[in-house]
Motif scaffolding. Structure first.
Motif, mmCIF file in Angstrom:
data_model
loop_
_atom_site.group_PDB
_atom_site.id
_atom_site.type_symbol
_atom_site.label_atom_id
_atom_site.label_comp_id
_atom_site.label_asym_id
_atom_site.label_seq_id
_atom_site.Cartn_x
_atom_site.Cartn_y
_atom_site.Cartn_z
ATOM 1 N N PHE A 170 0.815 -1.223 0.000
ATOM 2 C CA PHE A 170 0.000 0.000 0.000
ATOM 3 C C PHE A 170 0.847 1.272 0.000
ATOM 4 O O PHE A 170 0.298 2.368 0.111
ATOM 5 N N CYS A 171 2.175 1.139 -0.127
ATOM 6 C CA CYS A 171 3.044 2.316 0.044
ATOM 7 C C CYS A 171 2.858 3.365 -1.039
ATOM 8 O O CYS A 171 3.249 4.523 -0.842
ATOM 9 N N GLN A 172 2.273 3.010 -2.191
ATOM 10 C CA GLN A 172 2.061 3.986 -3.252
ATOM 11 C C GLN A 172 0.729 4.717 -3.126
ATOM 12 O O GLN A 172 0.527 5.747 -3.783
ATOM 13 N N VAL A 173 -0.196 4.196 -2.306
ATOM 14 C CA VAL A 173 -1.533 4.792 -2.224
ATOM 15 C C VAL A 173 -1.864 5.292 -0.820
ATOM 16 O O VAL A 173 -2.831 6.032 -0.640
ATOM 17 N N ILE A 174 -1.090 4.847 0.181
ATOM 18 C CA ILE A 174 -1.247 5.326 1.555
ATOM 19 C C ILE A 174 0.113 5.809 2.027
ATOM 20 O O ILE A 174 1.131 5.174 1.750
ATOM 21 N N SER A 175 0.143 6.914 2.729
ATOM 22 C CA SER A 175 1.414 7.444 3.220
ATOM 23 C C SER A 175 2.138 6.364 4.010
ATOM 24 O O SER A 175 1.580 5.806 4.967
ATOM 25 N N PRO A 176 3.381 6.009 3.619
ATOM 26 C CA PRO A 176 4.084 4.890 4.262
ATOM 27 C C PRO A 176 4.252 5.091 5.763
ATOM 28 O O PRO A 176 4.569 6.189 6.225
ATOM 29 N N SER A 177 4.049 4.025 6.497
ATOM 30 C CA SER A 177 4.202 4.050 7.942
ATOM 31 C C SER A 177 5.656 3.814 8.326
ATOM 32 O O SER A 177 6.408 3.168 7.592
ATOM 33 N N GLU A 178 6.035 4.309 9.507
ATOM 34 C CA GLU A 178 7.383 4.059 10.022
ATOM 35 C C GLU A 178 7.596 2.579 10.337
ATOM 36 O O GLU A 178 8.728 2.134 10.513
ATOM 37 N N LYS A 179 6.505 1.804 10.413
ATOM 38 C CA LYS A 179 6.635 0.370 10.651
ATOM 39 C C LYS A 179 7.222 -0.356 9.444
ATOM 40 O O LYS A 179 7.782 -1.438 9.592
ATOM 41 N N LEU A 180 7.086 0.235 8.270
ATOM 42 C CA LEU A 180 7.560 -0.438 7.055
ATOM 43 C C LEU A 180 9.053 -0.743 7.118
ATOM 44 O O LEU A 180 9.452 -1.908 6.957
ATOM 45 N N PRO A 181 9.940 0.248 7.347
ATOM 46 C CA PRO A 181 11.371 -0.094 7.417
ATOM 47 C C PRO A 181 11.721 -0.958 8.620
ATOM 48 O O PRO A 181 12.707 -1.697 8.585
ATOM 49 N N ILE A 182 10.913 -0.886 9.682
ATOM 50 C CA ILE A 182 11.191 -1.712 10.857
ATOM 51 C C ILE A 182 10.860 -3.170 10.572
ATOM 52 O O ILE A 182 11.666 -4.077 10.822
ATOM 53 N N ASP A 183 9.674 -3.415 10.032
ATOM 54 C CA ASP A 183 9.247 -4.792 9.766
ATOM 55 C C ASP A 183 10.099 -5.465 8.699
ATOM 56 O O ASP A 183 10.350 -6.670 8.765
ATOM 57 N N ALA A 216 17.408 2.198 4.467
ATOM 58 C CA ALA A 216 17.257 3.402 3.659
ATOM 59 C C ALA A 216 16.105 4.260 4.186
ATOM 60 O O ALA A 216 15.258 3.802 4.957
ATOM 61 N N SER A 217 16.069 5.511 3.748
ATOM 62 C CA SER A 217 14.977 6.402 4.125
ATOM 63 C C SER A 217 13.682 5.947 3.463
ATOM 64 O O SER A 217 13.701 5.209 2.459
ATOM 65 N N LEU A 218 12.557 6.409 3.998
ATOM 66 C CA LEU A 218 11.259 6.014 3.433
ATOM 67 C C LEU A 218 11.115 6.419 1.965
ATOM 68 O O LEU A 218 10.696 5.596 1.141
ATOM 69 N N PRO A 219 11.460 7.663 1.573
ATOM 70 C CA PRO A 219 11.339 8.019 0.148
ATOM 71 C C PRO A 219 12.192 7.129 -0.759
ATOM 72 O O PRO A 219 11.738 6.703 -1.824
ATOM 73 N N ALA A 220 13.434 6.834 -0.335
ATOM 74 C CA ALA A 220 14.300 5.970 -1.143
ATOM 75 C C ALA A 220 13.733 4.565 -1.238
ATOM 76 O O ALA A 220 13.782 3.927 -2.291
ATOM 77 N N MET A 221 13.173 4.074 -0.145
ATOM 78 C CA MET A 221 12.607 2.730 -0.144
ATOM 79 C C MET A 221 11.387 2.654 -1.058
ATOM 80 O O MET A 221 11.192 1.686 -1.783
ATOM 81 N N VAL A 222 10.560 3.697 -1.035
ATOM 82 C CA VAL A 222 9.377 3.722 -1.906
ATOM 83 C C VAL A 222 9.814 3.752 -3.371
ATOM 84 O O VAL A 222 9.210 3.090 -4.227
ATOM 85 N N ARG A 223 10.880 4.505 -3.698
ATOM 86 C CA ARG A 223 11.386 4.525 -5.077
ATOM 87 C C ARG A 223 11.891 3.149 -5.496
ATOM 88 O O ARG A 223 11.632 2.693 -6.611
ATOM 89 N N ASP A 224 12.604 2.483 -4.600
ATOM 90 C CA ASP A 224 13.099 1.141 -4.919
ATOM 91 C C ASP A 224 11.944 0.161 -5.115
ATOM 92 O O ASP A 224 11.984 -0.690 -6.011
ATOM 93 N N ALA A 225 10.933 0.276 -4.272
ATOM 94 C CA ALA A 225 9.771 -0.607 -4.404
ATOM 95 C C ALA A 225 9.066 -0.366 -5.732
ATOM 96 O O ALA A 225 8.640 -1.318 -6.408
ATOM 97 N N ASP A 226 8.962 0.893 -6.117
ATOM 98 C CA ASP A 226 8.318 1.215 -7.402
ATOM 99 C C ASP A 226 9.126 0.635 -8.561
ATOM 100 O O ASP A 226 8.557 0.092 -9.522
ATOM 101 N N LEU A 227 10.456 0.716 -8.489
ATOM 102 C CA LEU A 227 11.314 0.156 -9.540
ATOM 103 C C LEU A 227 11.129 -1.358 -9.640
ATOM 104 O O LEU A 227 10.960 -1.909 -10.739
#
Length: 626
Positions: free
Chosen positions: A455-468, A473-484
């Motif tokens: 859901f990271c592209q449609v809901i503002s990513p939670s801080e739990k994402l990098p923890i789980d 990496a930072s949240l924006p960088a992680m979202v870019r990698d996930a999109d790639l």
């Protein structure tokens, strides 16, 4: 009349191992019967209980049980989502898809390691399986199957006698090789690099004990040691370990010289452009930390991966005892004939690799505290100590019975064989449930991380994402990698590109509670509402890892947030008549400011991240007007 089963206590297991030992050992003097006795019957000549062929089949099947168990556990608990260091591979995989991958990319350091061989494997799996990381997990199992086969070859070459005993020892060793206590490595495809040095070491020993010419043996062993060096940082220890084996077995001095030259050549290549990380001192400020780390590292293969004080003390104690046994065994073999030392050489090398790795890790990692040695990933390395001890104890006991040692020492060594095997068997059995519990925890965390990722592209990513997902990496960088990764079709299930939810069974008006239900909506203040309920996925037989909160827009439901079940619901457990429902409760807060103006209805959906499907829970709620 029902007969009570004897509990599997250490004493019970000891008696069983002693019985198996008596069954397996042949008398040294031909024609001497094996005496058996009972309270009601005097000792008589033993009759064969089962045929030797049947016994071999039984031990073979017992040896395969740990393999079948770990395959089943991985199938049950694996989650197909990149985790931890796997996210650092995204640039490498992108270059491979763009046909721009270079040797420099492969040679580049990963932390303090050069992992050229694993990088090639990762890229190959990304191309072949669209980066299904579960396939990498099963590749680790395949590597361990090769290790197990090599171990049996070593048993055949170093331990003469009945095949029954070799199969028994092989089955015992397989309990270590395929132990669930290595939970983190089994459920993390990236960690296949930990199994490669083990396989290379066993391969080196198989080659060196073969009938090949010396030149072929040494060149093949050097190739395997090089592969290990460029697979994992600790793989470099294969060079001194094999040198120790050559010294212990009194191989020709010129081969030791050639081996040393090969090590120097590989080291020169390895350290080209190497960036050395500083080695901090012990966290608690005293050298005793190194000793605790060292013994804990060695003990984790037969203990639990737990940070509790009791578990830490037990682990360190097990490691200290095992290391002491290793030192004693090494001293004993120096008193034995060269032929016996040659037989014990491979097992001493396996144990030496584990102890050397523990010492290296204690120097490099102790700054994180001695408890860092309790990570389950280190069990893959430390198990080599116990594999080596099994081989050394078996060979020493056989030599003692052959009167190659003084009488009192011989009797002590022969008597120690069964207790050592019993201890390893007992501790392996005791660590088995703890390993499964660890797998369940890892699965839960990764499923929750996978839900947030989808859901990271449609809901503002939670801080739990990098923890789980243990992403540095930072949240924006992680979202870019996930999109790639998603655009390369390397995420399955794919990312959600729309917040609109569709029921996985096409039943948005569901009124039955097979997936759970929403129980209450309570207004906490003018703009905050508390919503609670329970959720369950019957196909998985467990509470849903995540609940999606949604609001109604026209005829559609739009996701606005995620929450995880974390509450005990004994009432639901009683209602559904199953303990599986105990942890199914969830609770979430909904802020009106996060909802579009005019929103009147909200709902909750049980989400299955492994399938990427959401299931609407019965019980919609209408928000009160301001």
């Amino acid at each position: 009349m029902a007969v009570a089963r004897q509990p599997a206590t250490p004493a019970f297991l000891h008696r069983r191992v002693v019985g198996l030992r008596r069954l397996l050992l042949r008398r040294e003097h031909a024609g001497e019967p094996i005496a058996v006795s009972s309270p009601d019957q005097p000792a008589v000549g033993a009759l064969p209980l089962i045929g030797s062929k049947a016994e071999r089949w039984i031990f073979l099947l017992l040896g395969l049980l740990p393999l079948a168990a770990i395959v089943r556990l991985i199938s049950k608990y694996a989650v197909n989502v990149p985790w931890g260091d796997e996210w650092s591979l995204v640039p490498l995989i992108r270059k491979s898809y763009e046909h721009q991958l270079t040797l420099t990319d492969l040679f580049r350091q990963h932390n303090e390691h050069r992992i050229i061989i694993p990088k090639l494997i990762y890229v190959g799996f990304a191309q072949w399986t669209h980066w299904n990381v579960v396939a990498e997990m099963f590749f680790s199992v395949l590597l361990c199957c090769a290790i197990s086969a090599g171990i049996y070859l070593l048993l055949e070459r170093t331990l003469p006698g009945p095949a029954r005993k070799r199969l028994f020892l092989w089955a015992l060793i397989n309990l270590l090789i395929f132990a669930p206590v290595q939970a983190e490595n089994w459920l993390w495809g990236f960690q296949l690099q930990m199994f490669i040095p083990n396989l290379c070491l066993v391969g080196c020993l198989v080659l060196l004990t073969s009938r090949l010419g010396d030149a072929h043996k040494m060149s093949g062993a050097a190739l395997l040691a090089t592969i290990a060096t460029f697979s994992f940082g600790g793989g470099v220890l294969l060079w001194p370990v094999i040198a120790l084996y050559l010294l212990f077995t009194r191989k020709r001095a010129r081969w030791l010289t050639v081996w040393s030259a090969g090590f120097v050549a590989v080291a020169l290549v390895y350290f080209v452009g190497y960036e050395r990380a500083s080695i901090p001192g012990p966290e608690l400020g005293n050298r005793f930390d190194h000793l605790v780390y060292f013994t804990s590292f060695l003990g984790i293969a037969l203990s639990r991966s737990s940070l509790s004080t009791n578990a830490a003390i037990t682990t360190a104690l097990i490691g200290a005892i095992a290391f002491l046994l290793f030192l004693i065994a090494g001293c004993v073999f120096f008193k034995l004939p060269l032929k016996t030392r040659v037989s014990a050489g491979p097992w001493l090398a396996l144990a030496a690799y584990a102890t050397g790795s523990a010492a290296l890790a204690a120097c490099m990692r102790v700054s994180a505290g001695p408890q860092q040695a309790l990570n389950s990933r280190y069990a893959t390395i430390s198990l080599n100590l116990y594999v080596g001890l099994i081989g050394m104890v078996a060979i020493a006991a056989r030599s003692a019975r052959a009167a190659e040692l003084p009488g009192r020492l011989a009797r002590s060594i022969a008597a120690a064989e069964a207790p050592v095997f019993t201890a390893i068997l007992t501790l392996s059995a005791m660590s088995f449930p703890a390993g499964i519990d660890h797998m369940e925890i890892l699965q839960r965390l990764r499923l929750q991380g996978a839900a947030h990722l989808q859901f990271c592209q449609v809901i503002s990513p939670s801080e739990k994402l990098p923890i789980d997902l243990m992403i540095g990496a930072s949240l924006p960088a992680m979202v870019r990698d996930a999109d790639l990764l998603d655009r390369l079709h390397l995420l399955d299930p794919p990312l959600r590109r729309s917040a609109i939810l569709h029921d996985g069974e096409d039943r948005p008006q569901r009124s039955t509670a097979e997936f759970g239900r929403s129980d209450n909506l309570v207004q906490k203040d003018a703009d905050v509402f508390e919503m609670n309920g329970w959720c369950f996925l019957r196909e998985r037989g467990e509470p849903a890892p995540c609940v999606v909160l949604a609001y109604q827009a026209d005829q559609s439901w739009v996701a606005i947030g995620l929450t995880e079940p974390h509450e005990k619901r004994p009432d639901i457990m009683k209602e559904m008549k199953s303990k599986q429902y105990l942890d199914s409760g969830w609770r979430a807060f909904i802020h009106r400011k996060l909802l579009p103006t005019g929103t009147t209805r909200v709902s909750a959906w049980a989400f299955d991240p492994a399938a990427g499907e959401a299931y609407k829970l019965p019980g919609d709620f209408t928000l009160p007007a301001r």
